[in-house]
Design a protein around this motif. Structure first.
Motif, PDB file in Angstrom:
ATOM      1  N   GLY A 289       0.786  -1.224   0.000  1.00  0.00           N
ATOM      2  CA  GLY A 289       0.000   0.000   0.000  1.00  0.00           C
ATOM      3  C   GLY A 289       0.821   1.278   0.000  1.00  0.00           C
ATOM      4  N   LEU A 290       2.139   1.178   0.075  1.00  0.00           N
ATOM      5  CA  LEU A 290       2.986   2.374   0.110  1.00  0.00           C
ATOM      6  C   LEU A 290       3.001   3.042  -1.259  1.00  0.00           C
ATOM      7  CD1 LEU A 290       4.965   4.161   1.702  1.00  0.00           C
ATOM      8  CD2 LEU A 290       6.806   2.638   0.913  1.00  0.00           C
ATOM      9  N   LEU A 291       2.640   4.311  -1.313  1.00  0.00           N
ATOM     10  CA  LEU A 291       2.598   5.066  -2.560  1.00  0.00           C
ATOM     11  C   LEU A 291       3.964   5.673  -2.854  1.00  0.00           C
ATOM     12  CD1 LEU A 291      -0.836   6.880  -2.076  1.00  0.00           C
ATOM     13  CD2 LEU A 291      -0.368   4.749  -3.311  1.00  0.00           C
ATOM     14  N   ASP A 292       4.464   5.451  -4.056  1.00  0.00           N
ATOM     15  CA  ASP A 292       5.750   5.996  -4.495  1.00  0.00           C
ATOM     16  C   ASP A 292       5.465   7.220  -5.356  1.00  0.00           C
ATOM     17  OD1 ASP A 292       8.191   6.621  -5.548  1.00  0.00           O
ATOM     18  OD2 ASP A 292       8.621   4.639  -6.374  1.00  0.00           O
ATOM     19  N   TRP A 293       5.669   8.393  -4.793  1.00  0.00           N
ATOM     20  CA  TRP A 293       5.306   9.640  -5.480  1.00  0.00           C
ATOM     21  C   TRP A 293       6.215   9.961  -6.656  1.00  0.00           C
ATOM     22  CZ3 TRP A 293       0.640  10.678  -4.140  1.00  0.00           C
ATOM     23  CH2 TRP A 293       0.194  10.342  -2.845  1.00  0.00           C
ATOM     24  N   ASN A 294       7.318   9.262  -6.796  1.00  0.00           N
ATOM     25  CA  ASN A 294       8.194   9.467  -7.944  1.00  0.00           C
ATOM     26  C   ASN A 294       7.670   8.800  -9.203  1.00  0.00           C
ATOM     27  OD1 ASN A 294      10.503  10.987  -6.781  1.00  0.00           O
ATOM     28  ND2 ASN A 294      10.689   9.161  -5.486  1.00  0.00           N
ATOM     29  N   GLN A 295       6.725   7.892  -9.046  1.00  0.00           N
ATOM     30  CA  GLN A 295       6.131   7.233 -10.202  1.00  0.00           C
ATOM     31  C   GLN A 295       5.147   8.163 -10.906  1.00  0.00           C
ATOM     32  OE1 GLN A 295       4.387   3.557  -8.690  1.00  0.00           O
ATOM     33  NE2 GLN A 295       6.185   2.436  -9.381  1.00  0.00           N
ATOM     34  N   PRO A 296       4.837   7.882 -12.177  1.00  0.00           N
ATOM     35  CA  PRO A 296       3.821   8.683 -12.883  1.00  0.00           C
ATOM     36  C   PRO A 296       2.464   8.566 -12.195  1.00  0.00           C
ATOM     37  CG  PRO A 296       5.052   7.288 -14.409  1.00  0.00           C
ATOM     38  CD  PRO A 296       5.432   6.840 -13.037  1.00  0.00           C
ATOM     39  N   LEU A 297       1.615   9.557 -12.430  1.00  0.00           N
ATOM     40  CA  LEU A 297       0.302   9.581 -11.807  1.00  0.00           C
ATOM     41  C   LEU A 297      -0.476   8.296 -12.068  1.00  0.00           C
ATOM     42  CD1 LEU A 297      -2.080  10.967 -10.354  1.00  0.00           C
ATOM     43  CD2 LEU A 297      -2.724  11.937 -12.573  1.00  0.00           C
ATOM     44  N   ASP A 298      -0.440   7.785 -13.300  1.00  0.00           N
ATOM     45  CA  ASP A 298      -1.202   6.572 -13.629  1.00  0.00           C
ATOM     46  C   ASP A 298      -0.820   5.419 -12.709  1.00  0.00           C
ATOM     47  OD1 ASP A 298      -2.471   7.945 -15.601  1.00  0.00           O
ATOM     48  OD2 ASP A 298      -1.407   7.000 -17.272  1.00  0.00           O
ATOM     49  N   ALA A 299       0.473   5.270 -12.457  1.00  0.00           N
ATOM     50  CA  ALA A 299       0.941   4.172 -11.605  1.00  0.00           C
ATOM     51  C   ALA A 299       0.562   4.398 -10.147  1.00  0.00           C
ATOM     52  CB  ALA A 299       2.457   4.012 -11.745  1.00  0.00           C
TER      53      ALA A 299
ATOM     54  N   HIS B   9      -1.018   4.273   1.734  1.00  0.00           N
ATOM     55  CA  HIS B   9      -0.435   5.089   2.795  1.00  0.00           C
ATOM     56  C   HIS B   9       0.868   5.730   2.339  1.00  0.00           C
ATOM     57  CE1 HIS B   9       2.584   1.923   3.825  1.00  0.00           C
ATOM     58  NE2 HIS B   9       1.625   1.110   3.422  1.00  0.00           N
ATOM     59  N   THR B  10       1.275   6.756   3.094  1.00  0.00           N
ATOM     60  CA  THR B  10       2.521   7.455   2.862  1.00  0.00           C
ATOM     61  C   THR B  10       2.996   7.955   4.216  1.00  0.00           C
ATOM     62  OG1 THR B  10       3.591   9.195   1.544  1.00  0.00           O
ATOM     63  CG2 THR B  10       1.396   9.684   2.419  1.00  0.00           C
ATOM     64  N   THR B  11       4.038   8.750   4.237  1.00  0.00           N
ATOM     65  CA  THR B  11       4.464   9.408   5.468  1.00  0.00           C
ATOM     66  C   THR B  11       4.625  10.890   5.187  1.00  0.00           C
ATOM     67  OG1 THR B  11       6.803   8.951   4.999  1.00  0.00           O
ATOM     68  CG2 THR B  11       5.648   7.391   6.416  1.00  0.00           C
ATOM     69  N   VAL B  12       4.322  11.709   6.183  1.00  0.00           N
ATOM     70  CA  VAL B  12       4.516  13.152   6.099  1.00  0.00           C
ATOM     71  C   VAL B  12       5.186  13.604   7.387  1.00  0.00           C
ATOM     72  CG1 VAL B  12       3.404  15.401   5.872  1.00  0.00           C
ATOM     73  CG2 VAL B  12       2.510  13.443   4.598  1.00  0.00           C
ATOM     74  N   ALA B  13       6.338  14.221   7.245  1.00  0.00           N
ATOM     75  CA  ALA B  13       7.126  14.641   8.412  1.00  0.00           C
ATOM     76  C   ALA B  13       7.381  13.465   9.353  1.00  0.00           C
ATOM     77  CB  ALA B  13       6.423  15.788   9.145  1.00  0.00           C
ATOM     78  N   GLY B  14       7.611  12.314   8.763  1.00  0.00           N
ATOM     79  CA  GLY B  14       7.942  11.129   9.545  1.00  0.00           C
ATOM     80  C   GLY B  14       6.758  10.432  10.155  1.00  0.00           C
ATOM     81  N   GLN B  15       5.542  10.924   9.935  1.00  0.00           N
ATOM     82  CA  GLN B  15       4.347  10.331  10.515  1.00  0.00           C
ATOM     83  C   GLN B  15       3.524   9.632   9.436  1.00  0.00           C
ATOM     84  OE1 GLN B  15       3.630  10.283  13.891  1.00  0.00           O
ATOM     85  NE2 GLN B  15       5.729  11.077  13.962  1.00  0.00           N
ATOM     86  N   PRO B  16       2.999   8.425   9.710  1.00  0.00           N
ATOM     87  CA  PRO B  16       2.197   7.715   8.704  1.00  0.00           C
ATOM     88  C   PRO B  16       0.882   8.410   8.434  1.00  0.00           C
ATOM     89  CG  PRO B  16       2.168   6.542  10.801  1.00  0.00           C
ATOM     90  CD  PRO B  16       3.157   7.648  10.957  1.00  0.00           C
ATOM     91  N   LEU B  17       0.442   8.329   7.189  1.00  0.00           N
ATOM     92  CA  LEU B  17      -0.817   8.930   6.779  1.00  0.00           C
ATOM     93  C   LEU B  17      -1.500   7.995   5.787  1.00  0.00           C
ATOM     94  CD1 LEU B  17      -2.615  11.581   6.827  1.00  0.00           C
ATOM     95  CD2 LEU B  17      -1.467  12.152   4.667  1.00  0.00           C
TER      96      LEU B  17
ATOM     97  N   GLU C 276       5.562  23.283   2.341  1.00  0.00           N
ATOM     98  CA  GLU C 276       6.952  22.830   2.466  1.00  0.00           C
ATOM     99  C   GLU C 276       7.037  21.337   2.784  1.00  0.00           C
ATOM    100  OE1 GLU C 276       9.396  24.853   1.663  1.00  0.00           O
ATOM    101  OE2 GLU C 276       7.815  26.334   1.275  1.00  0.00           O
ATOM    102  N   LEU C 277       5.896  20.723   3.115  1.00  0.00           N
ATOM    103  CA  LEU C 277       5.906  19.325   3.497  1.00  0.00           C
ATOM    104  C   LEU C 277       5.995  18.434   2.258  1.00  0.00           C
ATOM    105  CD1 LEU C 277       3.230  19.389   6.303  1.00  0.00           C
ATOM    106  CD2 LEU C 277       5.676  19.070   6.603  1.00  0.00           C
ATOM    107  N   VAL C 278       6.626  17.301   2.457  1.00  0.00           N
ATOM    108  CA  VAL C 278       6.785  16.336   1.359  1.00  0.00           C
ATOM    109  C   VAL C 278       6.269  14.990   1.829  1.00  0.00           C
ATOM    110  CG1 VAL C 278       8.401  15.166  -0.159  1.00  0.00           C
ATOM    111  CG2 VAL C 278       8.739  17.571   0.394  1.00  0.00           C
ATOM    112  N   ALA C 279       5.379  14.390   1.059  1.00  0.00           N
ATOM    113  CA  ALA C 279       4.898  13.047   1.369  1.00  0.00           C
ATOM    114  C   ALA C 279       5.988  12.038   1.053  1.00  0.00           C
ATOM    115  CB  ALA C 279       3.641  12.745   0.557  1.00  0.00           C
ATOM    116  N   GLY C 280       6.116  11.055   1.935  1.00  0.00           N
ATOM    117  CA  GLY C 280       7.146  10.042   1.739  1.00  0.00           C
ATOM    118  C   GLY C 280       8.483  10.439   2.321  1.00  0.00           C
TER     119      GLY C 280
END
Length: 306
Positions: A206-216, A231-239, A301-305
């Protein structure tokens, strides 16, 4: 016909109800009660609940061992029907019913043999899903096929939504095959083509890789929703990402970068952003994604993952 039915999740219930309306169900085999929810309350499976409502005998078993095999064999049924039971049927149980066992599987076999066919098909980007009813054999989902039904899947459908539709279509497909077996007109043909396999999903899937294209990214979100969950992480916290859709017209964002509007939270991917509308932070309930984002400091300024 006199049947034994084996199944556990909600996706198996439509088939059980359809068969119970026309055939003698000698017993329903399902997994034991399992702890659910935050309070871990022991809860009967959806199939067990439906069987109780229908007044059918229930056998709860974590696996089809010698004792369960003997119990089913003593019922002297004509046919076994299995839909997502969650365990393997081996000899001598495989040959105990007069006509063996048939299996409703949620793929167009030989594509996606295994535990998570709908989820893996969506992650792979398949536009067409389907259901197959086949003769159960010792090899995984490899038996001859009685019937198939293809379904065009909406581009936004999650695995949960697709499985609900396939469960409804599959109930009728299975009922037709059972009727054909009963009157001697059923014909099963060998599977053709190279098989693909659908391993059970884990939380890591379920971990989303934001470097992949939107379709993926969106394909993975659809395939893991609702279980095991995107799911992903934001500022070190799971979301957890509960609701999302492509945002092809949104302003470009770097992969993983978050930006909120009045109504939606955008997260950058390798191409165009994903629009997220509902999330669940760690230790909290589900909430509107923009409300969650506004509660953070330094939103853009926040980055997911990260």
């Amino acid at each position: 016909m006199r049947l034994v039915f084996a199944g556990t999740p909600a996706a198996a219930v439509p088939t059980l109800r359809r068969l119970a309306a026309s055939h003698d169900i000698a017993a329903v085999v399902t997994r034991p009660d399992a702890p659910l929810g935050r309070r871990r309350v022991l809860t009967a499976s959806p199939v067990a609940q439906a069987a109780e409502e229908l007044g059918l005998p229930i056998i709860k078993a974590a696996r089809l061992d010698d004792a369960v095999t003997a119990e089913i064999t003593a019922l002297e049924v004509d046919l076994g029907v299995i839909v997502a039971y969650g365990g393997l049927v081996r000899e001598p149980l495989l040959s105990a019913p007069r006509a063996g066992w048939i299996n409703l599987h949620f793929s167009l076999l030989p594509a996606w043999r295994g535990a998570a066919p709908v989820q893996r098909a969506l992650i792979a980007g398949d536009a067409v899903l389907g259901a197959s009813v086949f003769q159960l054999v010792a090899e995984l989902d490899a038996g001859d096929v009685f019937a198939t039904h293809a379904v065009d899947v909406p581009e936004t459908a999650t695995a949960g939504e697709a499985l609900e539709a396939l469960a409804s279509e599959g109930a009728g497909l299975t009922a037709d095959v059972v009727s054909a077996i009963a009157d001697g007109t059923a014909l099963a043909v060998p599977q053709e083509g190279e098989p693909t396999f659908a391993a059970k999903l884990t939380l890591a899937d379920g971990l989303l890789d934001w470097n992949q294209p939107l379709d993926a990214v969106f394909a993975r979100f659809r395939g893991v929703t609702p279980e095991p969950g995107a799911h992903t992480t934001v500022a070190g916290q799971p979301l957890k990402v509960l609701e999302a859709a492509p945002a092809p017209d949104a302003e470009s964002l770097a992969p993983g970068r978050l930006r909120g509007t009045k109504t939606v939270l955008h997260i950058g991917t390798g191409t165009t952003p994903l629009a997220v509308t509902r999330v669940q932070p760690a230790g909290k309930g589900a909430m509107n994604a923009v409300d969650w984002w506004r509660g953070l400091r330094g939103g853009d300024e926040l980055v997911a993952g990260a």
